[in-house]
Design an enzyme around this catalytic site. Structure first.
Site, PDB file in Angstrom:
ATOM      1  N   CYS A  58     -63.288  42.342 -11.274  1.00 53.21           N
ATOM      2  CA  CYS A  58     -62.426  43.238 -10.483  1.00 53.21           C
ATOM      3  C   CYS A  58     -62.510  42.992  -8.992  1.00 53.21           C
ATOM      4  O   CYS A  58     -61.622  43.396  -8.255  1.00 53.21           O
ATOM      5  CB  CYS A  58     -62.741  44.695 -10.803  1.00 53.21           C
ATOM      6  SG  CYS A  58     -64.257  45.316 -10.052  1.00 53.21           S
ATOM      7  N   CYS A 126     -60.980  49.838  -4.345  1.00 59.92           N
ATOM      8  CA  CYS A 126     -60.901  48.376  -4.371  1.00 59.92           C
ATOM      9  C   CYS A 126     -60.951  47.796  -2.967  1.00 59.92           C
ATOM     10  O   CYS A 126     -61.124  46.597  -2.789  1.00 59.92           O
ATOM     11  CB  CYS A 126     -59.589  47.939  -5.024  1.00 59.92           C
ATOM     12  SG  CYS A 126     -58.148  48.338  -3.990  1.00 59.92           S
ATOM     13  N   CYS A 159     -56.381  45.800  -7.918  1.00 61.14           N
ATOM     14  CA  CYS A 159     -56.071  47.113  -7.363  1.00 61.14           C
ATOM     15  C   CYS A 159     -55.174  47.813  -8.370  1.00 61.14           C
ATOM     16  O   CYS A 159     -54.206  47.229  -8.853  1.00 61.14           O
ATOM     17  CB  CYS A 159     -55.366  46.980  -6.027  1.00 61.14           C
ATOM     18  SG  CYS A 159     -54.821  48.582  -5.396  1.00 61.14           S
ATOM     19  N   VAL A 291     -77.109  28.609 -12.378  1.00 63.59           N
ATOM     20  CA  VAL A 291     -76.519  28.154 -11.107  1.00 63.59           C
ATOM     21  C   VAL A 291     -75.712  29.337 -10.533  1.00 63.59           C
ATOM     22  O   VAL A 291     -76.197  30.091  -9.714  1.00 63.59           O
ATOM     23  CB  VAL A 291     -75.632  26.904 -11.297  1.00 63.59           C
ATOM     24  CG1 VAL A 291     -75.203  26.360  -9.933  1.00 63.59           C
ATOM     25  CG2 VAL A 291     -76.360  25.831 -12.081  1.00 63.59           C
ATOM     26  N   GLY A 381     -71.661  22.040 -14.046  1.00 63.38           N
ATOM     27  CA  GLY A 381     -72.613  21.930 -15.162  1.00 63.38           C
ATOM     28  C   GLY A 381     -72.716  23.222 -15.959  1.00 63.38           C
ATOM     29  O   GLY A 381     -72.869  23.201 -17.179  1.00 63.38           O
ATOM     30  N   GLU A 835     -58.579  63.748 -16.052  1.00 65.77           N
ATOM     31  CA  GLU A 835     -58.057  65.120 -16.073  1.00 65.77           C
ATOM     32  C   GLU A 835     -58.853  65.996 -17.031  1.00 65.77           C
ATOM     33  O   GLU A 835     -59.222  67.112 -16.700  1.00 65.77           O
ATOM     34  CB  GLU A 835     -56.575  65.082 -16.482  1.00 65.77           C
ATOM     35  CG  GLU A 835     -55.918  66.440 -16.423  1.00 65.77           C
ATOM     36  CD  GLU A 835     -54.429  66.401 -16.724  1.00 65.77           C
ATOM     37  OE1 GLU A 835     -53.820  65.317 -16.567  1.00 65.77           O
ATOM     38  OE2 GLU A 835     -53.881  67.428 -17.129  1.00 65.77           O
ATOM     39  N   ARG A 913     -43.674  66.356 -24.147  1.00 65.81           N
ATOM     40  CA  ARG A 913     -42.968  65.722 -23.025  1.00 65.81           C
ATOM     41  C   ARG A 913     -42.201  64.490 -23.507  1.00 65.81           C
ATOM     42  O   ARG A 913     -41.086  64.219 -23.065  1.00 65.81           O
ATOM     43  CB  ARG A 913     -43.936  65.353 -21.899  1.00 65.81           C
ATOM     44  CG  ARG A 913     -43.228  64.838 -20.659  1.00 65.81           C
ATOM     45  CD  ARG A 913     -44.171  64.704 -19.471  1.00 65.81           C
ATOM     46  NE  ARG A 913     -44.390  65.947 -18.771  1.00 65.81           N
ATOM     47  CZ  ARG A 913     -43.690  66.366 -17.712  1.00 65.81           C
ATOM     48  NH1 ARG A 913     -42.715  65.619 -17.236  1.00 65.81           N
ATOM     49  NH2 ARG A 913     -43.956  67.502 -17.126  1.00 65.81           N
ATOM     50  N   ARG A 945     -50.379  58.769 -16.415  1.00 67.34           N
ATOM     51  CA  ARG A 945     -49.135  58.765 -15.621  1.00 67.34           C
ATOM     52  C   ARG A 945     -47.874  58.728 -16.499  1.00 67.34           C
ATOM     53  O   ARG A 945     -47.646  57.752 -17.211  1.00 67.34           O
ATOM     54  CB  ARG A 945     -49.155  57.545 -14.722  1.00 67.34           C
ATOM     55  CG  ARG A 945     -48.304  57.656 -13.493  1.00 67.34           C
ATOM     56  CD  ARG A 945     -48.518  56.422 -12.662  1.00 67.34           C
ATOM     57  NE  ARG A 945     -48.210  56.680 -11.268  1.00 67.34           N
ATOM     58  CZ  ARG A 945     -48.641  55.929 -10.261  1.00 67.34           C
ATOM     59  NH1 ARG A 945     -49.402  54.888 -10.486  1.00 67.34           N
ATOM     60  NH2 ARG A 945     -48.304  56.207  -9.031  1.00 67.34           N
ATOM     61  N   GLU A1301     -45.266  60.225 -11.069  1.00 68.69           N
ATOM     62  CA  GLU A1301     -45.017  59.649 -12.383  1.00 68.69           C
ATOM     63  C   GLU A1301     -43.635  59.002 -12.558  1.00 68.69           C
ATOM     64  O   GLU A1301     -43.506  58.015 -13.277  1.00 68.69           O
ATOM     65  CB  GLU A1301     -45.214  60.733 -13.446  1.00 68.69           C
ATOM     66  CG  GLU A1301     -46.655  61.205 -13.529  1.00 68.69           C
ATOM     67  CD  GLU A1301     -46.796  62.470 -14.347  1.00 68.69           C
ATOM     68  OE1 GLU A1301     -47.316  62.383 -15.464  1.00 68.69           O
ATOM     69  OE2 GLU A1301     -46.392  63.535 -13.872  1.00 68.69           O
TER      70      GLU A1301
HETATM   71  C1  LIG Z   1     -64.857  36.766 -14.295  1.00 69.00           C
HETATM   72  C2  LIG Z   1     -65.068  35.434 -14.946  1.00 69.00           C
HETATM   73  C3  LIG Z   1     -63.988  34.608 -15.101  1.00 69.00           C
HETATM   74  C4  LIG Z   1     -64.156  33.369 -15.737  1.00 69.00           C
HETATM   75  N1  LIG Z   1     -63.072  32.571 -15.873  1.00 69.00           N
HETATM   76  C5  LIG Z   1     -63.198  31.383 -16.487  1.00 69.00           C
HETATM   77  C6  LIG Z   1     -62.065  30.541 -16.643  1.00 69.00           C
HETATM   78  O1  LIG Z   1     -60.951  30.863 -16.207  1.00 69.00           O
HETATM   79  N2  LIG Z   1     -62.239  29.376 -17.310  1.00 69.00           N
HETATM   80  C7  LIG Z   1     -63.450  29.001 -17.794  1.00 69.00           C
HETATM   81  O2  LIG Z   1     -63.544  27.937 -18.361  1.00 69.00           O
HETATM   82  N3  LIG Z   1     -64.536  29.763 -17.632  1.00 69.00           N
HETATM   83  C8  LIG Z   1     -64.437  30.946 -17.003  1.00 69.00           C
HETATM   84  N4  LIG Z   1     -65.550  31.735 -16.855  1.00 69.00           N
HETATM   85  C9  LIG Z   1     -66.837  31.302 -17.415  1.00 69.00           C
HETATM   86  C10 LIG Z   1     -67.841  30.784 -16.355  1.00 69.00           C
HETATM   87  O3  LIG Z   1     -67.531  31.200 -15.087  1.00 69.00           O
HETATM   88  C11 LIG Z   1     -67.877  29.315 -16.270  1.00 69.00           C
HETATM   89  O4  LIG Z   1     -68.263  28.792 -17.480  1.00 69.00           O
HETATM   90  C12 LIG Z   1     -68.782  28.795 -15.140  1.00 69.00           C
HETATM   91  O5  LIG Z   1     -68.412  27.500 -14.812  1.00 69.00           O
HETATM   92  C13 LIG Z   1     -70.250  28.825 -15.455  1.00 69.00           C
HETATM   93  O6  LIG Z   1     -70.953  28.288 -14.356  1.00 69.00           O
HETATM   94  P1  LIG Z   1     -72.241  28.957 -13.741  1.00 69.00           P
HETATM   95  O7  LIG Z   1     -72.776  28.032 -12.730  1.00 69.00           O
HETATM   96  O8  LIG Z   1     -71.976  30.310 -13.253  1.00 69.00           O
HETATM   97  O9  LIG Z   1     -73.143  29.028 -15.014  1.00 69.00           O
HETATM   98  P2  LIG Z   1     -74.477  29.798 -15.284  1.00 69.00           P
HETATM   99  O10 LIG Z   1     -74.179  31.158 -15.764  1.00 69.00           O
HETATM  100  O11 LIG Z   1     -75.372  29.708 -14.120  1.00 69.00           O
HETATM  101  O12 LIG Z   1     -75.024  28.908 -16.472  1.00 69.00           O
HETATM  102  C14 LIG Z   1     -74.286  28.761 -17.639  1.00 69.00           C
HETATM  103  C15 LIG Z   1     -75.052  27.961 -18.677  1.00 69.00           C
HETATM  104  O13 LIG Z   1     -75.177  26.618 -18.272  1.00 69.00           O
HETATM  105  C16 LIG Z   1     -76.526  26.225 -18.313  1.00 69.00           C
HETATM  106  N5  LIG Z   1     -76.721  25.213 -17.282  1.00 69.00           N
HETATM  107  C17 LIG Z   1     -76.323  25.273 -16.000  1.00 69.00           C
HETATM  108  N6  LIG Z   1     -76.620  24.113 -15.379  1.00 69.00           N
HETATM  109  C18 LIG Z   1     -77.211  23.324 -16.293  1.00 69.00           C
HETATM  110  C19 LIG Z   1     -77.728  22.010 -16.262  1.00 69.00           C
HETATM  111  N7  LIG Z   1     -77.697  21.264 -15.170  1.00 69.00           N
HETATM  112  N8  LIG Z   1     -78.264  21.505 -17.391  1.00 69.00           N
HETATM  113  C20 LIG Z   1     -78.316  22.242 -18.518  1.00 69.00           C
HETATM  114  N9  LIG Z   1     -77.835  23.486 -18.604  1.00 69.00           N
HETATM  115  C21 LIG Z   1     -77.289  24.022 -17.500  1.00 69.00           C
HETATM  116  C22 LIG Z   1     -77.275  27.502 -18.105  1.00 69.00           C
HETATM  117  O14 LIG Z   1     -78.597  27.406 -18.583  1.00 69.00           O
HETATM  118  C23 LIG Z   1     -76.450  28.462 -18.899  1.00 69.00           C
HETATM  119  O15 LIG Z   1     -76.741  28.377 -20.249  1.00 69.00           O
HETATM  120  C24 LIG Z   1     -65.424  32.967 -16.210  1.00 69.00           C
HETATM  121  C25 LIG Z   1     -66.506  33.828 -16.039  1.00 69.00           C
HETATM  122  C26 LIG Z   1     -66.346  35.043 -15.410  1.00 69.00           C
HETATM  123  C27 LIG Z   1     -67.529  35.941 -15.239  1.00 69.00           C
HETATM  124  S1  FES Z   2     -56.395  51.510  -3.725  1.00 64.56           S
HETATM  125 FE1  FES Z   2     -57.065  52.356  -5.602  1.00 64.56          FE
HETATM  126  S2  FES Z   2     -57.613  50.629  -6.736  1.00 64.56           S
HETATM  127 FE2  FES Z   2     -56.762  49.779  -4.963  1.00 64.56          FE
HETATM  128  S1  FES Z   3     -66.389  42.096 -10.026  1.00 62.87           S
HETATM  129 FE1  FES Z   3     -68.243  42.970  -9.500  1.00 62.87          FE
HETATM  130  S2  FES Z   3     -67.938  45.017  -9.920  1.00 62.87           S
HETATM  131 FE2  FES Z   3     -66.157  44.126 -10.698  1.00 62.87          FE
END
Ligand SMILES: Cc1cc2nc3c(=O)[nH]c(=O)nc-3n(C[C@H](O)[C@H](O)[C@H](O)COP(=O)(O)OP(=O)(O)OC[C@H]3O[C@@H](n4cnc5c(N)ncnc54)[C@H](O)[C@@H]3O)c2cc1C
Ligand code: FES
Ligand code: FES
Length: 1365
Positions: A58, A126, A159, A291, A381, A835, A913, A945, A1301
């Site tokens: 969010c 937001c 938002c 990471v 990675g 509400e 309603r 709403r 509404e």
């Molecule tokens: C809000 C949100 C939206 C997302 N949208 C997408 C999207 O649109 N598309 C998509 O594909 N994914 C999406 N993801 C998933 C995620 O963000 C991705 O997979 C991201 O690239 C993970 O990277 P990280 O560095 O945060 O991983 P981390 O959470 O830090 O690690 C993930 C895993 O990888 C392992 N790891 C990391 N580095 C290494 C390494 N060098 N060797 C071995 N293991 C390793 C860790 O141990 C763990 O198991 C989303 C996640 C969130 C929370």
């Molecule tokens: S102003 Fe209410 S969520 Fe953005």
């Molecule tokens: S993205 Fe962190 S509280 Fe929603």
């Protein structure tokens, strides 16, 4: 590799862990490894950063993190989600929160000022997140960002109030105007030049003064009130001095080795060299590498997986290297996606074009990968090693022929092909002790093309439903282009990214022509098999997408190859529509209204009174209030079953869980166990039988939220399953209805009319209307404490109905209402969701607070909030309509059912309603509408709403649209033909008076150039086979008043102080809609004092008793009138004094009155006159008046994928003489975009017969990750809002009309425009008959309705995707 015998040997380890927050140095103690940055910030009192979801979805928690990047040798500034950032991961860095950039006391930052002035903050929850996203972009951009970059930087921020347009307008000035602050290069327009919010460009219609009484002013998008501010206007130079610099200490101090601990023995390491990583890996072979923590964070916090040892490798230099070689690109595994993107963009400009086909595919795919905050931390990675079956990048690595380098703890390196790396569900080819070192992406060869595909629920910031990466390498042989090599990989079709190996085999060696396409499609059909019960559902859609993507790929390659010698595969020009990808222009919004002033303030487009507090994060919400000493946190013990008998409850383990202070069940409730909004039909805690998943069974209180949550998970309950009703259809089948909820309304005799032969045609059908989650950004929260040893109970609550909280709490505690006080300062959005259901949770928190005599806070986690607090009702409508061959409606027989859930709550009023609105704006001589509220085993559904009105009207518009198809006329013609008019008598007896429908409709028709738009759309559709456009115009009429008569009363307290300032308290709650602002304007105008002299602090049950909920759009009407009543009383008291003395100011008058012993406090009261309805006869006047509106929409759909966007939305409302047109425009835009979510994006998926892959009764879509509300990318390209001019309303205060509404339903214009586009697509495939389209019209429904050769192998032309109703 060196070995790390003990941690003391690590030379670089710093003596103390530090963090700078807003320029202040803080030492981080050991033991906090379990904390997120967000938890830490809020714990140290920086509550401007909000918790909206806790899962990165969010953006409410956005902060900026700055650190010195050793690799790049420069300071980097990133927006990140603090809720997913482990505290120690920012050690040695500088965190700037919203409090750090500006404040009410010391001055607002231009970003904050602009947002406030542009009306970009409604509820404000937001807002800090948006401010910080833009701030980080500005700090990190070396050149002024483009508008596209600004919109892109906001993709991870949601938002729910504004509809985004004012936010975009507020921020776009930063791409155009003075960037001196960050760039030392001014691009400010000439002094005095006005920047039009509609275009973002200098414009001649600058601000004009409108301070005179009773003036009229035209405005067309260039009004000063909607003008964003530029740096120059807020004295940017002064601000430069205040801008927080990167702390010099951190420049000198490298990010060093760190070894910390956390709760439950958690170990946290941050090695600074690869050798340390490998040593740690040797020591802890099963340690979790982390990471960006965007995956691990979700696992540990939402899925409750425990990892005892975490090794953060984000800043290990060897894992962050990038090497460009002659053969390709070597990328370190810890490289963040935003950095990866930058590198890709760079190499595409530096390398020969043919070498970078893969790079371009990655660039395009990353564009739609999460939001900016996630991309700033998520690593290459991390994405690979997560091995998610819907990873967006893994199919690309595989298709592009990438290789992965893997290193073990002894330093041995091996290489494997990406294609071979993924073994099974989330399992990769890494042995214990091995890690991914780097990735090698080879350059592509001439005539080797790589292309990416992704289809999600929502285009921006969403995970894929199906994605794909495809590659072919073509070689010319014997005057033919032969496939020399190929790779076709899909995500979202199996437990892992899947290579279509048979298709690949088929393609290799074939000439690239139509025959090859048809053959490959046939093979592909068999190659990718998705099981009927596959997790995620949507099987037919997913299968169709595999073919659609391949077809698009074939066309794209043909397009790339067009013009090559001996390439003969030419495509018709209409097929280019399968090739061109979505491209959005900058959003153009315009607002058109007149200003009708009444006194000095009413009618003026004032800024929301709390806007400046909201943009600085200083505005307090319930969860921000400091906890009193000795406070406890509560967590719920919830039912896991939709319908079951409780056999036993074992809380012994929970009781001994750390920090627990008590666990309470039904037997502990001191007062009455039964509660309910209208009838007391709900148990506060279930005793013997549970009737839905998520029903509270008990509550645990502990010293921290985390401890309470953990303990609640350790209460073990045994159940005996009972049969559950999990849909309206089941409820009808088993006659499962809430008692006494059958209702009927009649006019004329529908049955007789059907039989009379008057009707040329009679049709019948069924409409399913999906539910909707409120998704207020602020989750439900209550803080309850006792006073005088439990003699009184006080609470602050996030609610639209403090009086209901007071009542519920007194009821369950057995206390008189006079001893219970509920206060609400503001709430972060409510939309009906706070509400009645919120009162239930306040009562839950009150039980332990009262019994233990300690303050207790219950703030629901987002998933719990969504799972337990109910939604907009889903509806089912069975209609029978008789009409003439022209399309004139003669008779309607309608039966509607709403899904009430497991308690009645407000479901009956909502049904009523819906019944009142089930003719929308049409004159129907013979009507019979019957309704029932279904009892189902889901959490009780509640107000949202529109309160049933939109569902009623959507059913109507469905059959109107069907009549249009039957008689082959446009739906708009049918609508006009059947309009009600002045004097019409509705099916419930109310007579139509002061009807502005036709005027509105005609004005909209002109302003939207409806007729020429229709012609253009028809032309477009003729020229494009795979993209279609549709337009629609939809009217609305919304009844204003609570249909329960006694609720139409309002009280207010107005107090004048001797300095001439006025304190107003009234029964309404400020939830972003600007109620307090409008009410203050009314008081200011009445006393003829500046608006700044009027203050509204909070809503409190001890100031104004027995207030109705802030709902039904009527609050400004009612509280405005009650305040006016009080003000008039005071004026009458002061008048004699004023006439006796020579008084020069209001403060002087107040003081003289005081000296003369005049009571300067007055209670005002208002009841809505002349309303009432008798259900026994089904006749009466339930509404004081109606708000009319109409909307035009034009959409474009991609028939191959179901993707859609709104090209134009033109909305016109009759709001009388608006009290504050800027706020009213904000309500219209917000409601329209929320409505757009309802009709086209937001789908609730429940464990029911339609979704067998979800456990029964459970909500699958319980967070922003799976439930998609509109994001900034869903804004119409052109968004125009107009208020009808010169149309005073005789029924409400100062001739205004209610707004909250009524505009919501107008978004159905988008729905029907989508349907028109689908009709055009079906016609191309030879299907011209009527077909049902359920809302929401998600990509799945759009695509599957666009029947073609890629859907027909999997579904017929009458296929109706599953919907939880
Ligand atoms: C809000 C949100 C939206 C997302 N949208 C997408 C999207 O649109 N598309 C998509 O594909 N994914 C999406 N993801 C998933 C995620 O963000 C991705 O997979 C991201 O690239 C993970 O990277 P990280 O560095 O945060 O991983 P981390 O959470 O830090 O690690 C993930 C895993 O990888 C392992 N790891 C990391 N580095 C290494 C390494 N060098 N060797 C071995 N293991 C390793 C860790 O141990 C763990 O198991 C989303 C996640 C969130 C929370
Ligand atoms: S102003 Fe209410 S969520 Fe953005
Ligand atoms: S993205 Fe962190 S509280 Fe929603």
């Amino acid at each position: 590799m060196g070995s790390l015998k003990n941690e003391a040997e690590v030379q670089e380890q710093s003596n103390e862990a530090i963090l700078y927050v807003n320029g202040v140095r803080r030492v981080l103690p050991d033991g906090l490894a379990h904390l997120t940055l967000l938890e830490y910030l809020r714990d140290v009192g920086l509550t401007g950063t909000k918790l909206g979801c806790g899962e990165g979805g969010c953006g409410a928690c956005t902060v900026m993190v700055s650190y010195f990047n050793e690799n790049m040798k420069r300071c980097q500034h990133h927006a990140v989600n603090a809720c997913l950032t482990p505290l120690y991961s920012v050690e040695g860095m500088h965190v700037i929160t919203v409090e750090g950039i500006g404040s009410g006391r010391y001055g607002l930052h231009p970003v904050q000022e602009s947002l406030a002035r542009s009306h970009g903050s409604q509820c404000g929850f937001c807002t800090p997140g948006f401010v910080m996203s833009l701030y980080a972009l500005l700090r990190s951009s070396r050149t002024p960002p483009t508008e596209e970059q600004i919109e892109e930087s906001l993709a991870g921020n949601l938002c729910r109030c504004t509809g985004y347009r004012p936010i975009v307008d507020a921020f776009r000035v930063f791409s155009k105007t003075d960037d001196l602050l960050y760039t030392e290069r001014s691009s400010v327009p000439n002094v005095g030049e006005f920047i039009c919010p509609g275009t973002g460009k200098p414009c001649s219609c600058g601000p004009k003064d409108a301070s005179t009484k009773e003036t009229t002013k035209q405005s067309s998008g260039c009004d000063s009130s909607l003008k964003p501010v530029s740096y120059s206007e807020t004295n940017g130079s002064e601000y430069t001095n205040k801008e927080l610099i990167f702390p010099p200490e951190l420049l000198l101090r490298k990010l060093s080795y760190l070894s910390m601990t956390g709760f439950g023995g958690l170990k946290w390491y941050r090695p600074s060299r690869l050798s340390h990583v490998l040593d740690l890996r040797a020591r802890y072979p099963d340690a979790k590498l982390v990471v960006g923590n965007t995956e691990v964070g979700i696992e540990t916090r939402l899925k409750r997986i425990r990892y005892p040892v975490l090794i953060s490798v984000a800043h290990v230099p060897e894992l962050n290297t990038v090497t460009v070689t002659d053969n390709g690109l070597e990328i370190g595994s810890s490289l963040r996606l935003s950095e990866f993107l930058e590198i890709l963009q760079k190499v595409t400009t530096q390398r020969p074009y043919h070498e970078t086909s893969s790079c371009r595919a990655f660039i395009e795919q990353i564009k739609w990968f999460a939001g900016k905050q996630i991309r700033n931390v998520a690593s290459v990675g991390g994405n690979i090693c997560t091995a998610s079956p819907i990873s967006d990048l893994n199919p690309l690595w595989m298709a592009a022929g990438a290789t992965f380098r893997i290193i073990d703890c002894k330093g041995n390196i091996r290489t494997t092909l990406a294609e071979k790396f993924f073994l099974s569900y989330r399992k990769v080819d890494l042995a214990s002790g091995e890690i991914l070192l780097s990735v090698f992406l080879p350059w592509t060869r001439p005539f080797e093309h790589v292309k990416e595909f992704k289809q999600a629920h929502r285009r921006d910031d969403d995970i894929a439903i199906v994605n794909s990466a495809m590659r072919v390498f073509l070689e010319e042989k014997d005057h033919q282009w032969i496939v020399s090599d190929a790779s076709i990989v899909y995500g979202g079709v199996a437990a892992l990214s899947l290579s279509a190996s048979r298709t690949k085999k088929f393609l290799i060696g074939r000439s690239w022509n139509r025959e090859c396409l048809l053959g490959a499609l046939k093979v592909l059909e068999e190659d990718i098999v998705i099981k009927e019960d596959a997790p995620g559902g949507m099987v037919e859609f997913r299968k169709s997408l595999t073919l659609s993507f391949f077809f698009k790929f074939f066309m794209w390659i043909s397009y790339q190859m067009d013009g090559q010698k001996s390439f003969v595969e030419h495509m018709p020009s209409s097929y280019l529509s399968a090739v061109h990808s979505f491209n959005r222009p900058s959003i153009a919004g315009s607002q058109n209204f007149e200003i009708r002033k009444h006194g000095n303030s009413v009618g003026s487009p004032e800024i929301h009174l709390s806007a400046r507090l909201q943009v600085t994060g200083e505005a307090e919400y319930t969860d921000d209030a400091p906890m009193p000493p000795n406070s406890l946190h509560a967590a719920l013990v919830l039912s896991e079953k939709p319908h079951a008998r409780i056999l036993s409850i074992d809380d012994s383990e929970a009781k001994s869980s750390p920090g627990v202070a008590g666990i309470f069940f039904a037997k502990d409730i001191p007062g009455d166990k039964m509660v309910g909004a209208v009838i007391a039909d709900e148990e506060l805690f279930a005793t013997e039988i549970v009737t839905c998943v998520g029903q509270p069974i008990g509550v645990v209180v502990a010293d921290t939220h985390e401890n309470a949550r953990n303990a609640a998970g350790k209460v073990y309950i045994k159940y005996e399953d009972l049969p559950a009703i999990l849909s309206i259809t089941d409820a009808i089948k088993y006659k499962s209805f809430h008692p006494d909820t059958d209702r009927t309304l009649t006019k004329g005799d529908a049955e007789l009319c059907f039989q009379s032969g008057e009707c040329d045609r009679i049709i019948d059908g069924q409409v399913q209307v999906g539910g909707q989650e409120h998704f207020y950004l602020e989750p439900n929260s209550s803080l309850v404490w006792t006073i005088d040893g439990g003699n009184e109970v006080h609470m602050i609550s996030s609610t639209q109905a403090p009086q209901k909280h007071q009542k519920y709490v007194s009821h369950v505690l057995g206390l008189p209402m006079s001893k219970v006080v509920c206060k609400t300062k503001r709430i972060g959005g409510g939309f009906g969701g706070k509400e009645t259901r919120s009162a239930f949770f306040a009562a839950v928190a009150a039980v332990p607070s009262y019994l233990l005599n300690r303050p207790v806070k219950l703030t629901l986690d987002r998933d719990i909030d969504m799972m337990t607090t109910g939604q907009r009702h889903s509806f089912l409508g069975n209609y029978k309509v008789g009409f003439t061959n022209d399309g004139k409606v003669l008779a309607l027989d309608l039966e509607i059912f709403n899904n009430g859930g497991n308690s009645l709550d407000l479901s009956l009023s909502i049904l009523e309603r819906a019944m009142f609105h089930s003719h929308n704006v049409y004159e129907i001589p013979n009507v019979r509408v019957k309704g029932r509220v279904c009892f189902t085993n889901f959490p009780s559904n509640t107000a949202f709403r529109g309160f049933g009105g939109p569902q009623g009207m959507l059913i109507t518009e469905n059959w109107i649209q069907r009549i249009a198809m039957e008689v082959r006329r446009s739906a708009e013609v049918i609508r006009e033909l059947n309009f009600i008019g002045e004097g019409s008598v509705l099916h419930f007896g109310q007579k139509i008076e002061h009807c502005t429908l036709e005027r509105l409709w005609n004005e909209l028709k002109t302003s939207s150039a409806y007729l020429s738009a229709r012609e253009k759309v028809e032309q477009f559709n003729l020229q494009n086979r795979w993209k279609k456009r549709g337009i629609s115009m939809v009217p609305t009429k919304f009844g204003i008043s609570f249909t329960t008569k006694f609720l139409n009363q309002a009280g207010a307290l107005v107090q004048i102080y001797t300095d001439g300032t006025v304190l107003v308290t009234h029964g309404g709650v400020e939830m972003g809609q600007g109620l307090h602002t409008k009410v203050a304007q009314i008081a200011a105008s009445c006393f003829d004092i500046p608006l700044s002299s009027v203050f509204i602090s909070e809503t409190s049950t001890d100031k104004v008793p027995n207030a109705s909920p802030t709902a039904a759009s009527a609050s400004s009407d009612m509280y405005g009138a009650a305040v006016l009543d009080a003000c008039e009383q005071l004026k009458a008291r002061m008048q004699p004094i004023a006439s006796k003395h020579n008084i020069s100011s209001f403060s002087e008058l107040a003081n003289v009155c005081y000296m003369e012993r005049i009571d300067l406090s007055a209670h005002g009261f208002y009841i809505t006159p002349d309303i009432g309805f008798d259900w026994k006869i089904g006749k009466g006047k339930p509404f004081s008046y109606f708000t009319y509106g109409a909307a035009f929409a034009e959409v474009e759909i991609d028939t191959l994928t179901g993707d859609f966007h709104t090209r134009t939305a033109d909305v016109c409302l009759d709001l009388g003489f608006s009290i504050n047109p800027a706020l009213d425009v904000g309500q219209i835009e917000g409601a329209f975009i929320q409505g757009l979510g309802w009709v086209a994006l937001e789908e609730l998926k429940w464990g029911d017969a339609a979704h067998k892959w979800i456990s029964p009764g459970r909500l699958f879509t319980c967070g922003p990750g799976s439930y998609k509300i509109p994001s900034i990318n869903d804004l119409p390209f052109k968004f125009k809002v107009s208020l009808l001019k010169d149309a005073p309303n005789v029924k409400a205060i100062h001739s205004s009309k209610a707004v909250g509404e009524p505009p919501f339903f107008l978004a159905s214009a988008v729905f029907f425009a989508i349907k028109e586009a689908i009709i055009a697509a079906r016609a191309d495939a030879g299907y011209t008959g009527w077909f049902p389209l359920d809302n929401p019209a998600t990509p799945e429904r759009i695509r599957m309705a666009c029947v073609d050769e890629f859907t027909s192998p999997f579904a017929g032309s009458d296929f109706r995707p599953k919907l939880s109703v």
